[in-house]
Design an enzyme around this catalytic site. Structure first.
Site, PDB file in Angstrom:
ATOM      1  N   ARG A  79       0.735  -1.259   0.141  1.00 10.51           N
ATOM      2  CA  ARG A  79       0.111  -0.037  -0.043  1.00 10.51           C
ATOM      3  C   ARG A  79       0.977   1.143  -0.064  1.00 10.51           C
ATOM      4  O   ARG A  79       1.907   1.258   0.654  1.00 10.51           O
ATOM      5  CB  ARG A  79      -0.975  -0.129   1.232  1.00 10.51           C
ATOM      6  N   GLU A  85      -2.090   7.730  -5.110  1.00 12.73           N
ATOM      7  CA  GLU A  85      -2.299   7.080  -6.465  1.00 12.73           C
ATOM      8  C   GLU A  85      -3.740   7.444  -6.921  1.00 12.73           C
ATOM      9  O   GLU A  85      -4.055   7.199  -8.230  1.00 12.73           O
ATOM     10  CB  GLU A  85      -1.878   5.548  -6.491  1.00 12.73           C
ATOM     11  N   HIS A 138       0.175  -0.308  -9.588  1.00  8.78           N
ATOM     12  CA  HIS A 138      -0.472  -1.254  -8.906  1.00  8.78           C
ATOM     13  C   HIS A 138      -0.922  -2.322  -9.675  1.00  8.78           C
ATOM     14  O   HIS A 138      -2.035  -2.801  -9.698  1.00  8.78           O
ATOM     15  CB  HIS A 138      -1.725  -0.558  -8.203  1.00  8.78           C
TER      16      HIS A 138
END
Length: 337
Positions: free
Chosen positions: A237, A266, A298
């Site tokens: 994360r 993000e 991601h």
């Protein structure tokens, strides 16, 4: 009944539809949307009892209230993380919230290693050079990993998979977690305080959830403890890393390489095409200027195996909801609120 899914990626949709069709065989209709769910897009969910959310959707109290008014009763998150959902508000509104608590840990662990190896051996720089027929080796020297120390912060299923790969490289293993994993101990991992892990590891990979106590786990103090030539990888994360502190560390010429598949700001950037826009996030733009930093969008979880499991579990969560069952994936249930 129409069920609406948000933030559906092009490669994800066939797998999601396949799992959906096999389970419901025409009993329910699935509407897949590429847009993210937030305060502006929430009207598109009106009339949908079941909403399938993604980790980049914004499910704050206001959005949840709007969903409830529109008839939504189940939010099935297609990810393990759920820090984007206001669970307190969900309880107050009587919503059921479920997630995918497990999918292939190898997808993320293998990608974390992809980042580590790429920054260690300067793969991106080398690839850019050779495409221009520049075959010099200047600036491409890496290091053997055998005999060096891997620090694994978070030794659950993904961290353990990462540790097994590190063991295969012949690395010494240090671990940090609230509980020791027997599988990691069997590999010879030594559990140590967080400060010692940061100080001794040549490669540090983060595999802990984002919680208040882990927010900015890698802060200025932790970065100051790290070796000047250490490698840092984050595929968990974005909020685990203090971006400002990382930028200061990089500006000082420290760290051999940084691999980031996540970024703390993000949302609204990752999964979107921003190539024709001005990048207004100055910190992200600055990170991109360092030639020893590799940033991906991601995608660590993004394998056919993992996404297929996510789709199947999401469908199972929907079936449990209609059957009145509350399983391990349920975060909030009206009867237990």
């Amino acid at each position: 009944m129409e069920i609406v899914a948000y933030g559906v990626l092009a490669d994800e949709e066939p797998l999601l539809r396949d799992a959906f069709d096999k389970a419901f065989a025409g009993r329910h209709e699935l509407r897949c949307l590429g847009l993210f769910l937030d305060g502006d897009t929430v009207p598109t969910a009106a009339g949908s009892e079941v909403v399938l959310s993604s980790v980049n959707d914004t499910l704050d109290a206001g959005v949840l209230r709007s969903l409830t008014k529109g008839g939504t009763r189940l939010i099935a998150q297609r990810s393990t993380g759920y820090n984007n959902i206001d669970l307190t508000a969900a309880k107050e509104l009587g919503l059921t919230v479920a997630r995918v608590s497990y999918y292939s840990p190898y997808s993320v662990a293998e990608f974390a290693w992809t980042l580590a190896l790429a920054v260690n051996r300067r793969i991106v720089r080398a690839a850019h050079r050779t495409r221009e027929f520049d075959f010099r080796l200047d600036g491409l020297m890496g290091r053997d990993l055998r005999g060096r120390t891997a620090g694994v912060a978070g030794t659950g299923k993904i961290g353990a998979a990462f540790a097994r790969i590190a063991h295969g490289f012949g690395m010494r293993l240090l671990g940090w977690d609230v509980a020791e994993n027997p599988d990691c101990l069997a590999l010879g991992m030594e559990y140590v305080p967080r400060e010692r892990l940061f100080a001794e590891a040549d490669l540090i990979s983060l595999h802990v959830p984002l919680l208040p106590e882990t927010h900015h786990l890698v802060d200025a103090k932790a970065l100051g403890l790290m070796k000047d030539d250490a490698i840092l990888v984050n595929s968990s994360r974005g909020g685990l890393v203090d971006t400002d502190a990382l930028l200061e560390t990089l500006r000082a010429g420290r760290l051999s390489g940084v691999g980031l598949d996540v970024y703390e700001e993000e949302a609204g950037v990752f999964f979107l095409d921003k190539s024709l826009e001005v990048m207004t996030d100055e910190r992200l733009a600055r990170l991109m200027t360092f030639n020893n930093v590799l940033i991906t969008s991601h995608q660590a979880y993004f394998t056919r195996d993992a996404v297929g499991q996510i789709a199947q579990t999401t469908v199972a969560n929907i079936e449990d909801y209609f059957a009145g069952r509350s399983g391990d994936n349920v975060l909030v249930h009206p009867e237990t609120s």
